[in-house]
Design a protein around this motif. Structure first.
Motif, PDB file in Angstrom:
ATOM      1  N   PHE A 135       1.778   0.524   3.203  1.00 50.56           N
ATOM      2  CA  PHE A 135       0.647   0.106   2.364  1.00 50.56           C
ATOM      3  C   PHE A 135       0.253  -1.337   2.694  1.00 50.56           C
ATOM      4  CE2 PHE A 135      -1.141  -2.041  -1.314  1.00 50.56           C
ATOM      5  CZ  PHE A 135      -2.161  -1.173  -1.664  1.00 50.56           C
ATOM      6  N   VAL A 136      -1.060  -1.589   2.742  1.00 51.03           N
ATOM      7  CA  VAL A 136      -1.552  -2.952   2.991  1.00 51.03           C
ATOM      8  C   VAL A 136      -2.826  -3.193   2.182  1.00 51.03           C
ATOM      9  CG1 VAL A 136      -2.455  -4.585   4.691  1.00 51.03           C
ATOM     10  CG2 VAL A 136      -0.650  -3.001   5.357  1.00 51.03           C
ATOM     11  N   HIS A 137      -2.843  -4.303   1.462  1.00 48.40           N
ATOM     12  CA  HIS A 137      -4.100  -4.825   0.907  1.00 48.40           C
ATOM     13  C   HIS A 137      -4.103  -6.318   1.181  1.00 48.40           C
ATOM     14  CE1 HIS A 137      -7.575  -5.443  -1.722  1.00 48.40           C
ATOM     15  NE2 HIS A 137      -6.947  -6.528  -2.151  1.00 48.40           N
ATOM     16  N   ARG A 138      -4.911  -6.720   2.147  1.00 47.67           N
ATOM     17  CA  ARG A 138      -4.968  -8.128   2.557  1.00 47.67           C
ATOM     18  C   ARG A 138      -3.556  -8.640   2.862  1.00 47.67           C
ATOM     19  NH1 ARG A 138     -10.367 -10.090   1.361  1.00 47.67           N
ATOM     20  NH2 ARG A 138      -9.615 -12.229   1.358  1.00 47.67           N
ATOM     21  N   THR A 139      -3.049  -9.620   2.099  1.00 47.44           N
ATOM     22  CA  THR A 139      -1.705 -10.122   2.409  1.00 47.44           C
ATOM     23  C   THR A 139      -0.603  -9.425   1.605  1.00 47.44           C
ATOM     24  OG1 THR A 139      -1.824 -11.898   0.761  1.00 47.44           O
ATOM     25  CG2 THR A 139      -2.645 -12.390   2.974  1.00 47.44           C
ATOM     26  N   PHE A 140      -0.979  -8.465   0.774  1.00 51.00           N
ATOM     27  CA  PHE A 140       0.006  -7.696  -0.008  1.00 51.00           C
ATOM     28  C   PHE A 140       0.340  -6.440   0.800  1.00 51.00           C
ATOM     29  CE2 PHE A 140       1.503  -4.703  -3.179  1.00 51.00           C
ATOM     30  CZ  PHE A 140       2.193  -5.485  -4.089  1.00 51.00           C
ATOM     31  N   ASN A 141       1.613  -6.311   1.210  1.00 55.37           N
ATOM     32  CA  ASN A 141       1.958  -5.191   2.084  1.00 55.37           C
ATOM     33  C   ASN A 141       3.053  -4.311   1.488  1.00 55.37           C
ATOM     34  OD1 ASN A 141       4.441  -6.448   2.526  1.00 55.37           O
ATOM     35  ND2 ASN A 141       3.889  -7.235   4.545  1.00 55.37           N
ATOM     36  N   GLY A 142       3.550  -3.381   2.293  1.00 58.05           N
ATOM     37  CA  GLY A 142       4.547  -2.431   1.812  1.00 58.05           C
ATOM     38  C   GLY A 142       5.827  -3.081   1.335  1.00 58.05           C
TER      39      GLY A 142
END
Length: 254
Positions: free
Chosen positions: A91-98
């Motif tokens: 999962f990735v949203h911008r700098t928030f990842n798995g």
């Protein structure tokens, strides 16, 4: 504008945007998919955590988070096993990842099993009619288990002069008693008067144009100034003006 002019204008704008139609284009639509209290608050917390950048992308990626948890976020948080976490590694949203997502799942499990849930943690530390100290204490509890250093940045801390926009937005969703059906008001142990406005580029710019805010940075000091002025306009429900400031900034380019 006089304080009375401010109140009249902002009351009208808050009423204009605080309607069920607001849900259709806002990340709050994700927790609105659920009816169980714990599902709502976990979905809301995770959605608020990634609520920066393009709104359509926020909503799309928050929906992916729910899908990866089988659309049962509370059950997944409470009962997942390690092999269940493998599917969220990418999962990735911008700098928030798995890596961050996996830790968030584990930290939330710790909070529900050891600290009686999210509401209990925030309510215990709400002091002097402000949720800002509770956000700082929440961060300590959230990271009391072993954590990756990279994930620390995804929980803001007002004691480090952060405006903590996303957590304040989440708290608005959970606490604010809203007759219009946008905010949930499912947390009864924190007073609405203690809530802070989610301060970002849009709300900050509008607040400055309306002379509700003079500080140039969108930080904790600016938030205190804005909160102080909004609480003059409505001591019991100051964050209803988030709808006005946001609507004026995003929809009307005020």
């Amino acid at each position: 504008m006089t304080p009375l002019d401010h109140k009249t204008f902002l009351d009208e704008k808050a009423a204009q945007y605080n309607t069920p139609n607001f849900i259709e284009s806002d990340p709050i639509q994700i927790p609105h998919q659920f009816s169980l209290k714990e599902d709502i608050e976990i979905a809301g917390f995770l959605t608020a955590t990634i609520a920066w950048g393009n709104r359509k992308m926020i909503i799309s990626n928050a929906q992916k988070m729910m899908t990866l948890m089988g659309n049962s976020p509370y059950d997944f948080v409470l009962n997942h096993e390690n092999h269940h976490l493998e599917k969220i590694e990418h999962f990735v949203h911008r700098t928030f990842n798995g890596t961050d997502f996996i830790f968030f799942i584990k930290a939330l499990q710790n909070i529900y099993k050891k600290h009686h849930g999210l509401e209990a943690v925030f309510a215990k530390n709400t002091l002097n009619l402000s949720v800002q100290p509770s956000i700082s204490e929440f961060k300590k509890i959230f990271f009391e288990i072993e954590y990756p250093n990279r994930t620390l940045k995804h929980i803001s801390d007002p004691s480090n002069n952060s405006a903590a926009k996303r957590i304040n937005m989440f708290l608005r969703w959970m606490v604010r008693q809203d007759t219009k059906g946008v905010d949930f008001g499912i947390w009864k142990t924190i007073p609405m008067a203690a809530l802070s406005c989610p301060l970002d580029v849009h709300s900050g710019n509008v607040a400055r144009k309306l002379e509700l805010l003079t500080r140039k940075q969108n930080d904790a000091k600016a938030l205190f100034e804005l909160d102080s002025n909004l609480r003059i306009l409505d001591p019991n429900d100051p964050v209803k003006y988030d709808f006005a400031l946001f609507g004026l900034g995003v929809f009307e380019k005020f």
